[in-house]
Motif scaffolding. Sequence first.
Motif, mmCIF file in Angstrom:
data_model
loop_
_atom_site.group_PDB
_atom_site.id
_atom_site.type_symbol
_atom_site.label_atom_id
_atom_site.label_comp_id
_atom_site.label_asym_id
_atom_site.label_seq_id
_atom_site.Cartn_x
_atom_site.Cartn_y
_atom_site.Cartn_z
ATOM 1 N N TYR A 29 -34.524 -40.791 -1.102
ATOM 2 C CA TYR A 29 -33.740 -40.554 0.402
ATOM 3 C C TYR A 29 -33.120 -39.455 0.138
ATOM 4 O O TYR A 29 -32.377 -39.041 -0.890
ATOM 5 N N TRP A 48 -26.378 -44.243 2.219
ATOM 6 C CA TRP A 48 -27.463 -45.491 2.219
ATOM 7 C C TRP A 48 -26.913 -46.657 1.613
ATOM 8 O O TRP A 48 -26.298 -46.459 0.193
ATOM 9 N N ASN A 54 -31.469 -41.795 -4.494
ATOM 10 C CA ASN A 54 -30.567 -41.119 -3.360
ATOM 11 C C ASN A 54 -30.359 -39.627 -3.935
ATOM 12 O O ASN A 54 -29.440 -39.436 -4.819
#
Length: 321
Positions: free
Chosen positions: A132, A138, A167
């Motif tokens: 991501y 998130w 992430n």
Amino acid sequence: MENGTFNTPCRTDMPLEKPHDKFFKETFSRPDILADFAQACLPDSILQQIDFSTLVREVDSYIDAQLGEHFVDLLFSVQYANRSIRLVLLLEHKSYIEEHPHFQLNQYLLNYWTSQLKAKQSLSPVLPIIVYHGERNWVKKTVPDYFDALNADLLPFIPSFDYILLNLGSHTEELLEKLKTDYARLTALLLQHSRKQQRLLKLFDDFADAFDRLAQEPVGRTFIETSFLYVYWSTNLTKEQVVTIFRKISRRTGDIAMSTAERLINEGIEKGIEQGMQLATLRSIKSMLKLKMDAKTIATALDIPLPDVNDLIKKIEAGLA
């Protein structure tokens, strides 16, 4: 470029593929880049049992038409725990928050395992990894979290599994320290800063030596070409502006950027010629139809296969061409 900022003209030549997905697939499909990221994000208990020298890209696709809107199809297999079982690494790319990622992952897992059952193969465990790089935070949830006021007695009937979240928008410095190769570090930074042109400029200044090192080897030159295309397609920068960025690094990276830009221009010209020929063919068919010519006669006159002529006639009659 004025005062260190870029003009942002309206882009009308965006590719069919999403640029983030395209860059992600072209970089993470390399086993060495994937292995570098996997070793930086997987739990130690799992990491210690993976033999990354056996990492192999899976060639089959398990994405149906509906899932195709959500997934980039990257699937790798690797030997695990000194055993012949295969651990499959499923990579999913997100540039935005997905509220229910388990449901998409679960559909993919079912497709994969169903294909193994049909082939009478032993089932392989799958380790889903979501990469991501969006701007919002998130927050990982479990499957039971999706349900309101779920009674504890019903928990055993709710399928639940976990996934690894990589992430790129948080703890970036910590991640960069774990990554071992220039390829992985630059991939992470390009994904992270693609929407922020000032940070993107600083990235090329800060890592100029790394880009120049990569330009000295064939695989590295391919990576720079991919990086050039990603920066060009994911920003409003012109080809000339992106070439200027790469020229500031070194003559080698500038030459690679220039040749890539020239290829884009040539491909655009070829595409324009092809589209022009298609329009001319359609106009000819329309004229012949007005003269009451049948499809076979038109195919013979234009030297086009009859099935292609029939398809074009159907589109013309439906108002689609």
